[in-house]
Enzyme design. Structure first.
Site, PDB file in Angstrom:
ATOM      1  N   ARG A   1       0.835  -1.220   0.000  1.00  0.00           N
ATOM      2  CA  ARG A   1       0.000   0.000   0.000  1.00  0.00           C
ATOM      3  C   ARG A   1       0.864   1.262   0.000  1.00  0.00           C
ATOM      4  NH1 ARG A   1      -2.206  -3.589  -1.287  1.00  0.00           N
ATOM      5  NH2 ARG A   1      -3.853  -4.748  -0.290  1.00  0.00           N
TER       6      ARG A   1
ATOM      7  N   CYS B   1     -11.174  -1.342   4.094  1.00  0.00           N
ATOM      8  CA  CYS B   1     -10.428  -1.943   5.199  1.00  0.00           C
ATOM      9  C   CYS B   1      -9.668  -0.843   5.922  1.00  0.00           C
ATOM     10  CB  CYS B   1      -9.457  -3.004   4.675  1.00  0.00           C
ATOM     11  SG  CYS B   1     -10.294  -4.545   4.321  1.00  0.00           S
TER      12      CYS B   1
ATOM     13  N   GLU C   1      -4.487   1.451   7.109  1.00  0.00           N
ATOM     14  CA  GLU C   1      -4.418   1.491   5.645  1.00  0.00           C
ATOM     15  C   GLU C   1      -5.098   2.772   5.153  1.00  0.00           C
ATOM     16  OE1 GLU C   1      -5.377  -2.016   3.304  1.00  0.00           O
ATOM     17  OE2 GLU C   1      -6.614  -0.777   1.991  1.00  0.00           O
TER      18      GLU C   1
HETATM   19  N1  EPU Z   1     -12.073 -12.674   8.941  1.00  0.00           N
HETATM   20  C1  EPU Z   1     -12.640 -12.898  10.169  1.00  0.00           C
HETATM   21  N2  EPU Z   1     -13.495 -11.959  10.655  1.00  0.00           N
HETATM   22  C2  EPU Z   1     -13.810 -10.832   9.963  1.00  0.00           C
HETATM   23  C3  EPU Z   1     -13.221 -10.622   8.722  1.00  0.00           C
HETATM   24  C4  EPU Z   1     -12.343 -11.562   8.212  1.00  0.00           C
HETATM   25  O1  EPU Z   1     -12.385 -13.887  10.821  1.00  0.00           O
HETATM   26  O2  EPU Z   1     -14.603 -10.031  10.474  1.00  0.00           O
HETATM   27  C5  EPU Z   1     -11.172 -13.688   8.398  1.00  0.00           C
HETATM   28  C6  EPU Z   1     -11.766 -14.345   7.159  1.00  0.00           C
HETATM   29  O3  EPU Z   1     -12.604 -15.395   7.479  1.00  0.00           O
HETATM   30  C7  EPU Z   1     -10.541 -14.773   6.393  1.00  0.00           C
HETATM   31  C8  EPU Z   1      -9.492 -13.729   6.769  1.00  0.00           C
HETATM   32  O4  EPU Z   1      -9.982 -13.078   7.929  1.00  0.00           O
HETATM   33  O5  EPU Z   1     -10.088 -16.020   6.842  1.00  0.00           O
HETATM   34  C9  EPU Z   1      -9.270 -12.720   5.642  1.00  0.00           C
HETATM   35  O6  EPU Z   1     -10.483 -12.050   5.346  1.00  0.00           O
HETATM   36  P1  EPU Z   1     -10.857 -11.565   3.870  1.00  0.00           P
HETATM   37  O7  EPU Z   1     -10.815 -12.715   2.934  1.00  0.00           O
HETATM   38  O8  EPU Z   1     -12.103 -10.777   3.976  1.00  0.00           O
HETATM   39  O9  EPU Z   1      -9.648 -10.660   3.434  1.00  0.00           O
HETATM   40  P2  EPU Z   1      -8.952  -9.427   4.155  1.00  0.00           P
HETATM   41  O10 EPU Z   1      -7.528  -9.777   4.254  1.00  0.00           O
HETATM   42  O11 EPU Z   1      -9.657  -9.034   5.390  1.00  0.00           O
HETATM   43  C10 EPU Z   1      -8.296  -8.209   1.945  1.00  0.00           C
HETATM   44  C11 EPU Z   1      -8.127  -6.743   1.620  1.00  0.00           C
HETATM   45  C12 EPU Z   1      -9.454  -6.145   1.184  1.00  0.00           C
HETATM   46  C13 EPU Z   1      -9.981  -6.941  -0.008  1.00  0.00           C
HETATM   47  C14 EPU Z   1     -10.163  -8.393   0.441  1.00  0.00           C
HETATM   48  C15 EPU Z   1     -10.741  -9.301  -0.633  1.00  0.00           C
HETATM   49  C16 EPU Z   1      -6.450  -5.774   3.114  1.00  0.00           C
HETATM   50  C17 EPU Z   1      -6.190  -5.035   4.379  1.00  0.00           C
HETATM   51  N3  EPU Z   1      -7.708  -6.050   2.850  1.00  0.00           N
HETATM   52  O12 EPU Z   1      -9.160  -8.277   3.079  1.00  0.00           O
HETATM   53  O13 EPU Z   1      -9.213  -4.810   0.800  1.00  0.00           O
HETATM   54  O14 EPU Z   1     -11.191  -6.387  -0.457  1.00  0.00           O
HETATM   55  O15 EPU Z   1      -8.877  -8.907   0.855  1.00  0.00           O
HETATM   56  O16 EPU Z   1      -9.830  -9.675  -1.547  1.00  0.00           O
HETATM   57  O17 EPU Z   1      -5.522  -6.069   2.373  1.00  0.00           O
HETATM   58  C18 EPU Z   1      -9.318  -2.510   1.267  1.00  0.00           C
HETATM   59  O18 EPU Z   1      -8.144  -2.491   0.912  1.00  0.00           O
HETATM   60  O19 EPU Z   1      -9.949  -1.466   1.586  1.00  0.00           O
HETATM   61  C19 EPU Z   1      -9.958  -3.803   1.336  1.00  0.00           C
HETATM   62  C20 EPU Z   1     -11.159  -3.950   1.863  1.00  0.00           C
END
Ligand code: EPU
Length: 314
Positions: free
Chosen positions: A182, A237, A308
């Site tokens: 980022r 996020c 972020e």
């Molecule tokens: N999870 C939880 N509880 C929650 C949310 C997530 O346990 O409330 C667990 C999920 O079950 C999963 C893991 O955390 O095992 C990762 O969650 P997710 O797949 O939603 O991905 P993320 O890492 O939280 C990233 C990006 C998002 C993007 C998503 C989808 C970052 C910080 N976030 O989220 O980007 O949309 O992948 O690909 O890199 C953004 O940058 O604004 C953003 C939302």
């Protein structure tokens, strides 16, 4: 800092009704919070943008480019100087070379990232899948190196066009720009300050199977809809994922913070890494909730979460 009368009159002459003075940023951010920008400007011609940046830089008037305000938290007292928006002057998305397997596409900073994603899907081009559903502009997504676990802008950027504070523009090849998680920076910084502006980029995509690409786009959008609170105002996020171990969302969830509220700011029950504005939030509410989350996650898991979301303003 209020703008002096000469600056106001210069802006009015240059931009006519495309400058709004003391414009609440709550109207222009996805969080729907934020105090007034001294001047909110939406130039229609690139030449006007160049003039704005050149003169503001030479007179020491603070300026910053804002994309769609998707990942941005503006403090309640507002923003000094000029907030410049590129959506009216830098909108083009086009193929520049399709003679081989690699297809080069240019996209200007004011166009939406989703426009580039749709453009790629419609032309049967591979490479943008990681960005499907990410809101915001091309400029913002380059500067933030927007992405997901499937990839990020750094994977597809071939060149970046920069406007320098002295009014010069230059196309920098990939080797002269640096991407991090980022993060984005350029090697050449003529002014020694951070006053440069991304005008657009060249992207390296590949020919692919249009049907497969379309199907994947639909699946990605559905997954996003199912796992993120897209109907509520938020900044996406809020925290970066730690470099190893569980994601920020999982840590915040396991710390028991879903539904936690300060004023109008709430930790989303759908995805814990989203702070949502339930209607009446201020930036101060959101920042206090941020502090509570960081403290709880640090205490419970020994992890220091880093934002972020970009935080600006006084
Ligand atoms: N999870 C939880 N509880 C929650 C949310 C997530 O346990 O409330 C667990 C999920 O079950 C999963 C893991 O955390 O095992 C990762 O969650 P997710 O797949 O939603 O991905 P993320 O890492 O939280 C990233 C990006 C998002 C993007 C998503 C989808 C970052 C910080 N976030 O989220 O980007 O949309 O992948 O690909 O890199 C953004 O940058 O604004 C953003 C939302």
């Amino acid at each position: 800092m209020a703008l002096n009368p000469q600056t106001r009159s210069w802006l009015r002459t240059l931009l006519d009704d495309r400058v709004l003075f003391d414009e609440p940023m709550s109207r222009h951010t996805w969080f729907r919070v934020g105090g007034p920008a001294d001047a909110y400007v939406v130039p229609e011609r690139t030449a006007d943008l160049v003039e704005l940046v050149r003169r503001a830089a030479s007179e020491g008037i603070p300026y910053r480019i804002v994309g769609d305000g998707t990942n941005l938290l503006v403090r309640d007292a507002g923003v000094d100087g000029l907030v410049i928006v590129l959506r009216a002057c830098l909108r083009e998305v086009a193929v520049t070379d399709r003679s081989g397997e690699t297809v080069w596409v240019t996209a200007m900073a004011g166009a939406r990232l989703q426009r580039l994603c749709r453009f790629a899907a419609e032309h049967g081009l591979e490479g943008m899948h990681f960005a499907v559903g990410i809101p915001g502009t091309i400029g913002g997504s380059v500067v933030m190196n927007a992405g997901t676990s499937a990839g990020c802008m750094a994977d597809v950027v071939d060149t970046v066009t920069i406007l320098f504070p002295d009014g010069a523009t230059k196309v920098l090849p990939r080797e002269q720009v640096r991407f991090g998680y980022r993060k984005f920076s350029i090697q050449e910084d003529r002014s020694g300050s951070e006053g440069w502006v991304v005008l657009g980029g060249g992207f390296r995509l590949r020919r692919g199977d249009p049907d497969r690409i379309q199907k994947r786009v639909i699946a990605l959008l559905e997954r996003r809809k199912a796992t993120q609170p897209l109907q509520e105002p938020s900044g996406g996020c809020f925290f970066k994922n730690p470099s190893s171990g569980p994601s920020a969302g999982e840590l915040i969830d396991r710390a028991g913070l879903k539904g936690s509220r300060i004023g109008g700011a709430v930790v989303s029950a759908v995805h814990a890494n989203f702070i949502v504005n339930s209607g009446s939030a201020t930036a101060a509410d959101i920042l206090r909730l941020r502090d509570r989350i960081r403290e709880a996650v640090s205490k419970r898991f020994g992890v220091d979460l880093e934002e972020e979301v970009k935080i600006i303003g006084r």
